[in-house]
Design an enzyme around this catalytic site. Structure first.
Site, PDB file in Angstrom:
ATOM      1  N   GLU A   8      -5.250   7.542  -2.667  1.00  0.00           N
ATOM      2  CA  GLU A   8      -5.384   6.657  -2.169  1.00  0.00           C
ATOM      3  C   GLU A   8      -5.754   5.675  -3.370  1.00  0.00           C
ATOM      4  O   GLU A   8      -5.496   4.472  -3.231  1.00  0.00           O
ATOM      5  CB  GLU A   8      -7.074   6.574  -1.653  1.00  0.00           C
ATOM      6  N   HIS A  60       1.865   4.817  -2.742  1.00  0.00           N
ATOM      7  CA  HIS A  60       1.975   5.836  -2.618  1.00  0.00           C
ATOM      8  C   HIS A  60       3.442   6.286  -2.941  1.00  0.00           C
ATOM      9  O   HIS A  60       3.007   7.735  -3.708  1.00  0.00           O
ATOM     10  CB  HIS A  60       1.616   7.016  -1.670  1.00  0.00           C
ATOM     11  N   HIS A  86       0.928  -1.179   0.073  1.00  0.00           N
ATOM     12  CA  HIS A  86      -0.085  -0.102  -0.112  1.00  0.00           C
ATOM     13  C   HIS A  86       0.880   1.007  -0.098  1.00  0.00           C
ATOM     14  O   HIS A  86       0.976   2.540  -1.061  1.00  0.00           O
ATOM     15  CB  HIS A  86      -1.305  -0.203   1.068  1.00  0.00           C
ATOM     16  N   GLU A  87       1.781   1.496   0.974  1.00  0.00           N
ATOM     17  CA  GLU A  87       2.764   2.645   1.205  1.00  0.00           C
ATOM     18  C   GLU A  87       3.535   2.537  -0.115  1.00  0.00           C
ATOM     19  O   GLU A  87       4.467   3.573  -0.996  1.00  0.00           O
ATOM     20  CB  GLU A  87       3.425   2.811   2.591  1.00  0.00           C
TER      21      GLU A  87
HETATM   22 ZN    ZN Z   1      -2.941   5.054   2.038  1.00  0.00          ZN
END
Ligand code: ZN
Length: 494
Positions: A288, A262, A258-259
């Protein structure tokens, strides 16, 4: 125009320094050093605020607005500069410091109330925070309504009505789909993920995975923290964090991916906007959408695991040697109505957000009494997910957002799922062989596509324009519904 860029590039440098202080606080700093760091953060925050609201900023904006023939990047820069300037000048110092004070206080009380699972402790602080948020929205007045103004802080240009239409379309479909999955007589079993997994090996694997996902270690690194996050410390320095639970394999694994999502976005800004105000995600929702695209659509896909599963089996033979890939794939994709938003799966997640969206609107605009909040929360949980939380901690005390004034933030999370699915469908349409690459541990084709169509632009385009540029149409939640139906029906043997 050059003076405006230079002025805000300096402000951006101060922001990077502030980020460094707070990254260090969450990753390295000894616990006893909080006070000194808090003082440093206040000073740098004041410096940033003063520069933004200075007469110089106002003068520069007024003079560039007279210019003709500006390119799209310059125009975006002016738009963002104005946005910062307006926020800094329309909100009185007294209100700002009251909100800051109330946030710190409210957060501490919220932690206590959650520990005791007693909403009544937090109630007066929430009441105060709501009235401060209403005042903030009245002063800022950027949206057609108070709640829209707060939403606009996270999703520039988006209104309550626009989100409402999307969520009302989605809500009944999600509820129906979850009921369909519940009827399955062959559901996945998650217990294999809850065995003991050596933390050192989990850490090593998380690094191996992001390396394969093309996280650039020459301008980034991963560390550990209580809550995973991503932050930029300069135009070429992106830090991510993860956390490891030895009895839950997927926490570290999917937090990391997830990170990383980003971070890939931050690493992809084109040279022209690096180190400027435009070097940021287009909106919270679009940001997101990318973390979730990499985490869920890629990281929880069959093709991804065709490559990675044999490696995981070698790392953890005691748990996985005889465990079939297909069952592992089903285990990481379990769908289950649950109380806690942050642990929710791809399918139920949106309903947790819709609940908060409906309540926030009522609190900010319709005079909903905080004393009625607990019973309304439970009512809505039953309506949306068919379950009622056994206590306040698992109900309306679970999120920190309201304690520190984050009203209007929640919708971005759900919009992220929708944007992500739509963008990914277009990527697949343009590159039908994309998923074949994942089986070979090859993800650069997808990253190149996203860099070219999305990441390089940072904040140049608004979310609405960006999604139209990338996919040729406005945000359409049908792509998300189609994606989850195609994915989860086979997993649930339906
Ligand atoms: Zn996030």
């Amino acid at each position: 125009m050059k003076k405006l860029w230079d002025h805000f590039n300096e402000i951006k440098r101060l922001i990077y320094i502030r980020n460094l202080l707070s990254w260090d606080q969450q990753v390295n700093m000894p616990k006893g050093s909080v006070k000194g760091r808090a003082d440093q953060l206040v000073i740098i925050q004041n410096l940033i605020h003063k520069r933004i609201k200075s007469d110089k900023t106002g003068d520069l904006i007024r003079s560039v607005e007279k210019l003709n023939n500006l390119n799209v990047t310059d125009l975006a820069m002016i738009r963002e500069a104005k946005r910062h300037y307006m926020q800094a000048t329309r909100i009185p110092e007294t209100l700002l410091s009251e909100i800051t004070k109330q946030s710190t206080l409210g957060y501490n009380i919220w932690e206590k109330a959650r520990k005791k699972s007693d909403f009544s402790i937090f109630q007066p602080y929430l009441e105060k925070m709501i009235s401060l948020q209403i005042e903030y929205a009245e002063k800022l007045e950027t949206g057609p309504t108070l709640y829209s103004t707060l939403i606009d802080l996270y999703e520039p240009g988006v209104t309550y009505d626009w989100i409402l239409k999307i969520f009302m379309n989605l809500k009944p479909k999600l509820i129906k789909f979850i009921k369909t999955l519940e009827k399955s007589s062959n559901k996945p079993d998650q217990s294999v993920l809850k065995r003991y997994y050596d933390p050192e090996k989990q850490w090593q694997l998380s690094l191996d995975i992001i390396k394969k996902l093309n996280f650039d270690f020459t301008i980034g690194r991963q560390d550990k923290s209580t809550h995973p996050f991503t932050v930029s410390l300069s135009s070429k320095d992106v830090r991510i964090t993860t956390r490891i639970r030895e009895n839950f394999l997927i926490d570290c694994l999917f937090s990391t991916i997830h990170e990383c999502g980003h971070a890939l976005y931050y690493m992809g800004f084109n040279e022209e906007i690096q180190g400027t105000l435009l070097a940021d995600s287009c909106s919270y929702g679009i940001g997101e959408s990318q973390s979730r695209l990499w985490e869920n659509i890629i990281g929880r896909s069959k093709e991804f695991w065709i490559y990675w599963y044999t490696i995981f089996q070698k790392y953890f033979p005691e748990n996985l040697k005889d465990y079939p890939l297909e069952e592992f794939y089903r285990a990481i994709n379990i769908v289950q109505p649950s109380f806690i938003r942050v642990d929710a799966d791809e399918v139920t997640y949106g309903l947790h957000i819709i609940l908060r969206f409906e309540l926030e609107k009522m609190m900010i605009e319709d005079g909903l009494q905080v004393s009625e909040l607990a019973s309304l929360w439970n009512e809505k949980m039953e309506e949306l997910l068919g379950i009622i939380p056994p206590n306040d901690a698992m109900g309306l005390l679970q999120d920190a957002h309201w304690s520190s004034g984050g009203f209007g933030y929640f919708p971005s999370y759900a919009l992220g799922n929708l944007y992500g699915a739509q963008i990914y469908q277009k990527a697949l349409k343009d590159n039908p062989n994309l998923t074949k690459n994942y089986e070979k541990g090859e993800f650069s084709n997808l990253l190149n596509y996203l860099n070219e169509n999305l990441y390089q632009y940072g904040k140049i385009y608004r979310a609405n324009d960006l999604i139209k540029r990338v996919t040729g149409e406005n945000l359409n939640p049908d792509y998300f519904m189609k994606y989850i139906e195609a994915k989860f029906k086979p997993i649930y043997r339906l």
